[in-house]
Write a protein that holds these residues in place. Structure first.
Motif, PDB file in Angstrom:
ATOM      1  N   ASP A  47       0.839  -1.203   0.000  1.00  0.00           N
ATOM      2  CA  ASP A  47       0.000   0.000   0.000  1.00  0.00           C
ATOM      3  C   ASP A  47       0.875   1.255   0.000  1.00  0.00           C
ATOM      4  O   ASP A  47       0.864   2.043   0.948  1.00  0.00           O
ATOM      5  N   ASN A  92       8.638   7.485  -1.871  1.00  0.00           N
ATOM      6  CA  ASN A  92       7.554   6.548  -1.588  1.00  0.00           C
ATOM      7  C   ASN A  92       7.888   5.689  -0.361  1.00  0.00           C
ATOM      8  O   ASN A  92       9.054   5.341  -0.129  1.00  0.00           O
ATOM      9  N   ARG A 113       2.485   2.607   3.610  1.00  0.00           N
ATOM     10  CA  ARG A 113       1.653   3.500   4.435  1.00  0.00           C
ATOM     11  C   ARG A 113       1.910   3.263   5.929  1.00  0.00           C
ATOM     12  O   ARG A 113       2.078   4.200   6.711  1.00  0.00           O
ATOM     13  N   GLN A 123      -0.446  10.593   0.001  1.00  0.00           N
ATOM     14  CA  GLN A 123      -1.198  10.354  -1.224  1.00  0.00           C
ATOM     15  C   GLN A 123      -0.876   8.949  -1.739  1.00  0.00           C
ATOM     16  O   GLN A 123       0.291   8.590  -1.921  1.00  0.00           O
ATOM     17  N   ARG A 124      -1.908   8.120  -1.956  1.00  0.00           N
ATOM     18  CA  ARG A 124      -1.686   6.754  -2.423  1.00  0.00           C
ATOM     19  C   ARG A 124      -1.085   6.764  -3.818  1.00  0.00           C
ATOM     20  O   ARG A 124      -1.541   7.469  -4.718  1.00  0.00           O
ATOM     21  N   ASN A 125      -0.032   5.945  -4.016  1.00  0.00           N
ATOM     22  CA  ASN A 125       0.631   5.804  -5.320  1.00  0.00           C
ATOM     23  C   ASN A 125       0.101   4.524  -5.962  1.00  0.00           C
ATOM     24  O   ASN A 125       0.646   3.418  -5.784  1.00  0.00           O
ATOM     25  N   ILE A 126      -0.986   4.683  -6.744  1.00  0.00           N
ATOM     26  CA  ILE A 126      -1.670   3.518  -7.316  1.00  0.00           C
ATOM     27  C   ILE A 126      -0.794   2.799  -8.326  1.00  0.00           C
ATOM     28  O   ILE A 126      -0.723   1.556  -8.373  1.00  0.00           O
ATOM     29  N   ALA A 127      -0.094   3.542  -9.138  1.00  0.00           N
ATOM     30  CA  ALA A 127       0.756   2.922 -10.171  1.00  0.00           C
ATOM     31  C   ALA A 127       1.855   2.078  -9.535  1.00  0.00           C
ATOM     32  O   ALA A 127       2.128   0.939  -9.964  1.00  0.00           O
ATOM     33  N   ARG A 167       1.823   0.720  -6.596  1.00  0.00           N
ATOM     34  CA  ARG A 167       1.245  -0.458  -5.937  1.00  0.00           C
ATOM     35  C   ARG A 167       1.022  -1.572  -6.950  1.00  0.00           C
ATOM     36  O   ARG A 167       1.301  -2.745  -6.685  1.00  0.00           O
ATOM     37  N   LYS A 168       0.528  -1.228  -8.175  1.00  0.00           N
ATOM     38  CA  LYS A 168       0.291  -2.249  -9.188  1.00  0.00           C
ATOM     39  C   LYS A 168       1.593  -2.896  -9.621  1.00  0.00           C
ATOM     40  O   LYS A 168       1.675  -4.110  -9.839  1.00  0.00           O
ATOM     41  N   GLU A 206       2.702  -5.289  -6.812  1.00  0.00           N
ATOM     42  CA  GLU A 206       1.888  -6.496  -6.769  1.00  0.00           C
ATOM     43  C   GLU A 206       2.226  -7.411  -7.943  1.00  0.00           C
ATOM     44  O   GLU A 206       2.285  -8.632  -7.806  1.00  0.00           O
TER      45      GLU A 206
END
Length: 527
Positions: free
Chosen positions: A21, A30, A33, A65-69, A71-72, A75
């Protein structure tokens, strides 16, 4: 190699694991969290915030601020990696091949295989640990440096940069030194705990032994009392059968006597009826000559027969109630005297004025001792106590006895048993303060059992103004009881008596009174 490089790019700077996350700070770095929130919580206590990676400072707690890219990507990378337990951790120095690491150096931040471990520095600062060990707790969460020091003021493990920062001016020690000090304290605690455990074990064994003896004594008493009542019931049954048989025998004799007299009277009734009919016939005759020539009818009132019947009924016509009662009472008396011969008897204690302190007043009946208003002018003798004490005239060298004391008139007293050889002056003359006396002691509202200066504090107040002292000389026991309802056992001393025993009392305020009385004069009581 590309996979290894990507792995380093996807590692969180705090936990050194693949991002979980991930969130991004304003400076562009980064973090997981959970990791960055833990760092910010720690910084909040110092009053300022900064990026753990570039040290950029923030006036307020930064927004995450969540770093969606990212995280993908993380994963996706994890899904392509083999299971960690199967893959293991590889040596950081083996760049040409993947060799499993056997140790991890916290100082160098590298994993080492067996080959590189042999040539690695053995300096103390190079701390080695298992390669699979989580590094999160091994490094400073703020500076990412090895935790090498210990702040004694804050009780915290810190890195070299913390010394000049948050822990500036604090007392700091090397981890090994602090660890040894703590181990020393723990060893001292361990020694104390081991000693306490050993003492507790000894007490448990002692209490178990006392419990066993108490149970054995209770079993013995149960068997004795059961046998006593069984014998009592047998004797009572025999006495009942004997008395009932005597009653039945006498009843049969009485019935037979009455039956004999009744039968004789029935015969007499028939004879009288016959005479009555003959007389009636004579009275109805008209011929005077026949009437006058008839023989005499005899005496109608046979006094001898009545006296004989009365004597016969007197001799066997009633129950001998007095005899039955005598048999019953004699039998009961024999049973009770035979069964109670081993029970304690009252001892008629009289106080010996020749032993009494001049600070005590002894009543005329030698039953009451009280604090004297003025000093008594008794002659000085070797037997007289210097302290406020007095012994009994009686001495006990065998048998089982008990005596009772009314202690309601005083709140400072002692009652017990003593050898006659006990000192009469000095500290050794106080009842309970030597090995020649055993006592129950009261000082205001505190009660104690004392022998040879060993004080056993009783937990509760005695709920009675009457105390019973029991002596079993052969068994070597002196017992104390509070005469409440039900009677409460306070304590039993056990000793091998080597001298006769006297009753002993002390009183410092008010008065106490002795009661009781020997039944029938016992040969083991000497005057």
């Amino acid at each position: 190699m590309a996979s290894a490089d990507l792995s380093q790019e996807l590692e969180c700077p705090v936990c050194l694991s693949i991002y979980t996350d991930p969130v991004i700070l304003r400076c562009g770095h980064n973090f997981c969290r959970v990791c960055i929130e833990r760092v910010l919580d720690t910084q909040e206590e110092s009053g300022g915030y900064s990026c753990p990676e570039c040290r950029e400072e923030f006036t307020e707690r930064p927004t995450l601020q969540r770093n969606i890219a990212l995280r993908k990507i993380a994963e996706s990378f994890l899904s392509t990696q083999p299971d960690q337990e199967e893959a293991g951790v590889f040596c950081s120095n083996c760049v040409d091949s993947s060799v499993k690491a056997v140790k991890y150096c916290l100082h160098c931040d590298v994993s080492l295989c067996g080959k590189h471990l042999r040539v690695h520095s053995k300096a103390p600062e190079h701390v080695l640990c298992d390669p699979n060990t989580s590094l999160e707790n091994r490094k400073c969460s703020v500076h990412k440096k090895i935790l090498e020091y210990y702040c004694t003021e804050d009780a915290a493990c810190i890195c070299v940069y913390c010394i000049a920062g948050q822990h500036r001016g604090h007392q700091v020690e090397m981890l090994d030194e602090a660890s040894e000090k703590k181990k020393k304290k723990l060893r001292n605690v361990l020694q104390k705990l081991m000693a306490e455990t050993e003492e507790a074990e000894k007490r448990v064994q002692s209490l178990e032994e006392h419990k066993r003896k108490a149970q054995e004594k209770a079993d013995g008493e149960t068997e004795r009392v059961t046998a006593l009542f069984r014998d009592l019931r047998r004797r009572l049954d025999d006495l009942e059968k004997r008395v009932l048989s005597d009653i039945m025998r006498q009843a049969q004799q009485v019935t037979q006597s009455y039956n004999d007299v009744i039968r004789q009277l029935e015969i007499k009734k028939e004879e009288l009826s016959r005479k009555m009919r003959h007389i009636e016939e004579l009275c109805n005759m008209t011929d005077p000559l026949t009437v006058l020539q008839e023989s005499d009818t005899g005496d109608l009132c046979d006094t001898e027969d009545r006296e004989r019947h009365d004597k016969q009924l007197h001799d066997g016509g009633d129950l001998d109630v007095a005899g039955i009662s005598h048999t019953l009472h004699t039998g009961l008396s024999d049973i009770m005297s035979g069964q109670t011969s081993g029970l304690p008897v009252y001892a008629d204690i009289l106080l010996d004025v020749n032993t009494a302190s001049n600070d005590l007043h002894i009543s005329a009946d030698r039953k009451t001792a009280s604090q004297a208003d003025r000093r008594q002018n008794r002659p000085k003798t070797p037997k007289r106590f210097q302290n406020d004490q007095v012994l009994s005239r009686q001495r006990f060298s065998s048998g089982r006895y008990y005596w009772e004391v009314d202690v309601g008139g005083s709140d400072k007293w002692t009652v017990g048993m003593c050898y006659p050889s006990m000192a009469r002056r000095g500290d050794q003359s106080v009842i309970g303060c030597n090995n020649k006396s055993w006592c129950l002691y009261r000082y205001y509202n505190q009660y104690s059992i004392v022998h040879d200066r060993k004080d056993i504090r009783l937990p509760d107040k005695i709920p009675s103004d009457r105390v019973r002292i029991c002596l079993d000389y052969e068994a070597g026991q002196i017992s104390f009881y509070a005469l409440c309802d039900p009677t409460r056992h306070l304590h039993t001393f056990t000793a091998a008596f080597t001298e006769p025993l006297h009753a002993g009392i002390s009183v410092w305020r008010g008065s106490i009174k002795i009661s009781g009385g020997i039944r029938g004069g016992e040969r083991s009581v000497h005057w």
